[in-house]
Scaffold this active site. Structure first.
Site, PDB file in Angstrom:
ATOM      1  N   PRO A  43      64.902  -1.523 -37.862  1.00 26.65           N
ATOM      2  CA  PRO A  43      66.135  -2.246 -38.185  1.00 26.65           C
ATOM      3  C   PRO A  43      66.209  -3.582 -37.438  1.00 26.65           C
ATOM      4  O   PRO A  43      66.700  -4.569 -37.964  1.00 26.65           O
ATOM      5  CB  PRO A  43      67.251  -1.305 -37.724  1.00 26.65           C
ATOM      6  CG  PRO A  43      66.603  -0.148 -37.067  1.00 26.65           C
ATOM      7  CD  PRO A  43      65.132  -0.242 -37.205  1.00 26.65           C
ATOM      8  N   ASP A 247      -1.919  15.600 -34.389  1.00 25.13           N
ATOM      9  CA  ASP A 247      -2.811  16.298 -35.313  1.00 25.13           C
ATOM     10  C   ASP A 247      -2.295  17.711 -35.529  1.00 25.13           C
ATOM     11  O   ASP A 247      -1.209  18.052 -35.082  1.00 25.13           O
ATOM     12  CB  ASP A 247      -4.263  16.252 -34.814  1.00 25.13           C
ATOM     13  CG  ASP A 247      -4.400  16.877 -33.449  1.00 25.13           C
ATOM     14  OD1 ASP A 247      -3.825  17.966 -33.228  1.00 25.13           O
ATOM     15  OD2 ASP A 247      -5.062  16.277 -32.580  1.00 25.13           O
ATOM     16  N   LYS A 269      -6.740  15.913 -37.622  1.00 23.64           N
ATOM     17  CA  LYS A 269      -7.916  16.735 -37.315  1.00 23.64           C
ATOM     18  C   LYS A 269      -7.734  18.097 -37.942  1.00 23.64           C
ATOM     19  O   LYS A 269      -6.617  18.598 -38.037  1.00 23.64           O
ATOM     20  CB  LYS A 269      -8.043  16.879 -35.803  1.00 23.64           C
ATOM     21  CG  LYS A 269      -8.869  15.815 -35.175  1.00 23.64           C
ATOM     22  CD  LYS A 269      -9.161  16.265 -33.773  1.00 23.64           C
ATOM     23  CE  LYS A 269     -10.079  15.356 -33.057  1.00 23.64           C
ATOM     24  NZ  LYS A 269     -10.208  15.762 -31.659  1.00 23.64           N
ATOM     25  N   GLY A 314      -2.852  19.207 -28.903  1.00 22.49           N
ATOM     26  CA  GLY A 314      -2.591  20.631 -28.694  1.00 22.49           C
ATOM     27  C   GLY A 314      -3.043  21.055 -27.308  1.00 22.49           C
ATOM     28  O   GLY A 314      -4.038  20.561 -26.790  1.00 22.49           O
ATOM     29  N   MET A 396     -12.492  28.433 -29.771  1.00 20.29           N
ATOM     30  CA  MET A 396     -13.271  28.130 -30.980  1.00 20.29           C
ATOM     31  C   MET A 396     -14.423  29.122 -31.165  1.00 20.29           C
ATOM     32  O   MET A 396     -15.528  28.743 -31.546  1.00 20.29           O
ATOM     33  CB  MET A 396     -13.818  26.683 -30.905  1.00 20.29           C
ATOM     34  CG  MET A 396     -12.689  25.659 -30.907  1.00 20.29           C
ATOM     35  SD  MET A 396     -13.204  24.006 -30.440  1.00 20.29           S
ATOM     36  CE  MET A 396     -13.212  24.095 -28.674  1.00 20.29           C
TER      37      MET A 396
HETATM   38  C1  LIG Z   1     -10.034  21.550 -30.033  1.00 18.43           C
HETATM   39  S1  LIG Z   1      -9.538  22.915 -29.131  1.00 18.43           S
HETATM   40  C2  LIG Z   1      -8.124  22.308 -28.340  1.00 18.43           C
HETATM   41  C3  LIG Z   1      -7.748  23.082 -27.130  1.00 18.43           C
HETATM   42  C4  LIG Z   1      -6.499  22.547 -26.472  1.00 18.43           C
HETATM   43  N1  LIG Z   1      -6.749  21.255 -25.899  1.00 18.43           N
HETATM   44  C5  LIG Z   1      -5.960  23.476 -25.398  1.00 18.43           C
HETATM   45  O1  LIG Z   1      -5.919  23.104 -24.207  1.00 18.43           O
HETATM   46  O2  LIG Z   1      -5.532  24.581 -25.723  1.00 18.43           O
HETATM   47  C6  LIG Z   1      -8.893  23.928 -30.400  1.00 18.43           C
HETATM   48  C7  LIG Z   1      -9.040  25.395 -30.071  1.00 18.43           C
HETATM   49  O3  LIG Z   1      -8.101  25.804 -29.097  1.00 18.43           O
HETATM   50  C8  LIG Z   1      -7.729  27.136 -29.342  1.00 18.43           C
HETATM   51  N2  LIG Z   1      -6.285  27.159 -29.627  1.00 18.43           N
HETATM   52  C9  LIG Z   1      -5.442  26.132 -29.691  1.00 18.43           C
HETATM   53  N3  LIG Z   1      -4.188  26.553 -29.940  1.00 18.43           N
HETATM   54  C10 LIG Z   1      -4.246  27.892 -30.045  1.00 18.43           C
HETATM   55  C11 LIG Z   1      -3.297  28.900 -30.293  1.00 18.43           C
HETATM   56  N4  LIG Z   1      -1.987  28.618 -30.463  1.00 18.43           N
HETATM   57  N5  LIG Z   1      -3.708  30.188 -30.332  1.00 18.43           N
HETATM   58  C12 LIG Z   1      -5.006  30.495 -30.122  1.00 18.43           C
HETATM   59  N6  LIG Z   1      -5.950  29.585 -29.889  1.00 18.43           N
HETATM   60  C13 LIG Z   1      -5.587  28.296 -29.844  1.00 18.43           C
HETATM   61  C14 LIG Z   1      -8.520  27.597 -30.530  1.00 18.43           C
HETATM   62  O4  LIG Z   1      -9.712  28.183 -30.058  1.00 18.43           O
HETATM   63  C15 LIG Z   1      -8.775  26.303 -31.245  1.00 18.43           C
HETATM   64  O5  LIG Z   1      -9.867  26.418 -32.126  1.00 18.43           O
END
Ligand SMILES: C[S@@+](CC[C@H](N)C(=O)[O-])C[C@H]1O[C@@H](n2cnc3c(N)ncnc32)[C@H](O)[C@@H]1O
Length: 481
Positions: A43, A247, A269, A314, A396
């Site tokens: 107002p 990878d 890979k 890995g 491996m």
């Molecule tokens: C190129 S190497 C790498 C290893 C990796 N730098 C590590 O320290 O575990 C890959 C191999 O690691 C092993 N690997 C990696 N992850 C795995 C998992 N979750 N279970 C079983 N084996 C595994 C397998 O033998 C696979 O073929």
């Protein structure tokens, strides 16, 4: 009540203010600042409000509040009057129309509240006590006011002017952060706050020219699979990456932690099966280079562009992970490399399966070996690998499992030695195949194992069964009580 702080764009939006006194005036000043389309209903109005009307900043309807004044096209209604029951009526009308409402000093009648504001435009600091104590909010505002230079806005102005230039000449986020931190405590900042913006810009540009634009590489161990097994340091590296190279062995869930504008590069890979079918990453590709050489090249190219490149690997980068090759390739180019360790498959897999890799009475040492070298390699000291009281973890080894286990037996390790294969260790899809040196290979073939796997050989591989037996015995004792 928790109120979420948001900064609202009101330019051109219709707002209604009920009340014409000093309280209304204080709110109106903010609405005018926000360039809202404002109508005042009262107002009588304060002469200052009249002046705002005369300046074309708002319109006034000189009358008592009536509910039809609140229509759905409003974005905000403010009741700034102490006339009895008016705020209640404003609140009801606003709720009916779905319009945001603020009734001054009546928190229970607010869907939005005003914070105490420290204004160093474009820096605004909003303080709120969630409506519990506006006086305390104002005191806090006072404390903060004292600490913030009046000309802080000028600094924001400087940053705004140089933003895109800095972004293009310093591609790395880390380099940009470091640059700005340096600028904000430099002569450039002083110049900006004294109002000499051109001098400030020139000074900051000088600093930009000499700022480091060197890239870097961080090799980060992502752990064996479970994304929670990454280290805090690894996570922080992912969060600050300009480029993230990954990878198949790194869990894709970890990519979610990267910045929105990160450049993701899948260096693809192969997993163990595909690598066997198509040849390993050592095999030359049509280009004449191996996949690993191409990865090294990409890492280097990206770092030389001045970026922070995070290579997610890995497990641990230095355990059968070719981290060493990537480190050497980068060092050859003079590029800085940081290594963030990760949990290797042997350690993650063994822990999740309840297998201690060493045990005082069973195993005094542990060896990590690759199935590749064990299967194909010459100069393998089989008697050494077959020695008792040690744990062998074979990475491996899936493809050559028969040969590997047989050679261990031939070299003297007892055929009844416990052994286990862990597939996809630490992931929900994990599988374990338990056995002994003389029967594990056939059990693994029967189970049609295909994922990344490690084989653990040694008395410790029998511990999960012992643990299970002990639990069962303890349970039956309890049941019998
Ligand atoms: C190129 S190497 C790498 C290893 C990796 N730098 C590590 O320290 O575990 C890959 C191999 O690691 C092993 N690997 C990696 N992850 C795995 C998992 N979750 N279970 C079983 N084996 C595994 C397998 O033998 C696979 O073929």
């Amino acid at each position: 009540m928790f109120y979420l702080p948001l900064f609202h764009r009101l330019a051109g939006s219709s707002c209604l203010v009920v009340g014409g006194g000093q309280t209304a005036l204080r709110k109106l000043r903010w609405l005018v600042r926000a360039e809202a389309k404002i109508k005042v209903i009262a107002p009588e109005v304060d002469p200052e409000i009249q002046k705002l009307r005369d300046a074309g900043k708002l319109t006034i309807e000189k009358c008592l509040f009536y509910p039809q004044a609140v229509s759905a096209n409003l974005v905000l209604v403010i009741s700034a009057t102490d006339a009895p029951n008016v705020s209640e009526e404003v609140f009801v009308a606003a709720m009916e129309q779905g319009v945001l409402v603020n009734c001054v000093d009546r928190t229970e009648l607010c869907t939005v509240i005003f914070p105490a504001i420290i204004d160093r435009f474009p820096i605004l600091v909003a303080v709120s006590s969630m409506g519990r104590s506006p006086t305390l909010s104002r005191s806090v505002r006072g404390w903060i006011e004292l600490r913030l230079p009046n000309a802080l806005g000028q600094l924001a102005e400087l940053a705004g002017r140089l933003r895109s230039e800095v972004k293009s000449s310093l591609p790395s986020v880390d380099a940009r952060k470091a640059f700005w931190e340096e600028v904000f405590s430099s002569k450039a900042a002083d110049e900006a706050m004294y109002g000499s913006m051109d001098a400030a810009v020139a000074e900051a540009e000088k600093m930009m020219a000499s700022a480091s634009s060197d890239g870097s590489i961080v090799l980060v161990g992502a752990g064996p699979g479970d994304p929670e097994l990454i280290t805090l340091k690894g996570l922080r590296a992912i969060q600050s990456a300009d480029v993230l190279m990954y990878d198949k062995l790194a869990n894709p869930a970890l990519l979610e932690y990267a910045r929105r504008d990160v450049e993701l590069i899948d260096v693809g890979k192969k997993g163990p099966r595909e690598a066997v079918k198509e040849g390993s990453s050592d095999a030359a590709r049509p280009s004449g280079t191996t996949m690993q050489q191409e990865i090294n090249q990409t890492l280097i190219e990206q770092a030389l562009k001045g970026k922070k490149v995070v290579r997610l690997k890995g497990g641990d980068p230095f355990i059968f992970g070719r981290g060493g090759e990537e480190l050497l390739a980068a060092a050859e180019q003079g590029i800085a490399v940081e290594i963030v360790p990760g949990i290797t498959a042997a350690m993650g897999g063994a822990s999740y399966a309840g297998i201690p890799l060493t045990h005082r009475h069973m195993s005094q040492s542990v060896r990590f070996v690759t199935g590749h070298s064990v299967e194909h390699g010459v100069n393998i000291d089989w008697p050494e690998l077959a020695k008792p009281e040690q744990t062998l973890v074979i990475y491996m080894g899936l493809v050559g499992i028969e040969k590997i286990l047989q050679r261990l037996v031939d070299a003297g390790r007892g055929s009844e030695t416990p052994a286990v294969l862990l597939e996809n260790a630490t992931l929900p899809s994990h599988r374990e195949v338990f056995g002994r040196l003389d029967n594990l290979a056939s059990k693994v073939r029967e189970a049609e194992i295909e994922g990344p796997s490690i084989i653990i050989v040694g008395e410790v591989a029998g511990i999960p069964e012992q643990v299970q037996n002990l639990y069962t015995a303890a349970q039956s004792t309890t049941d019998n009580l």
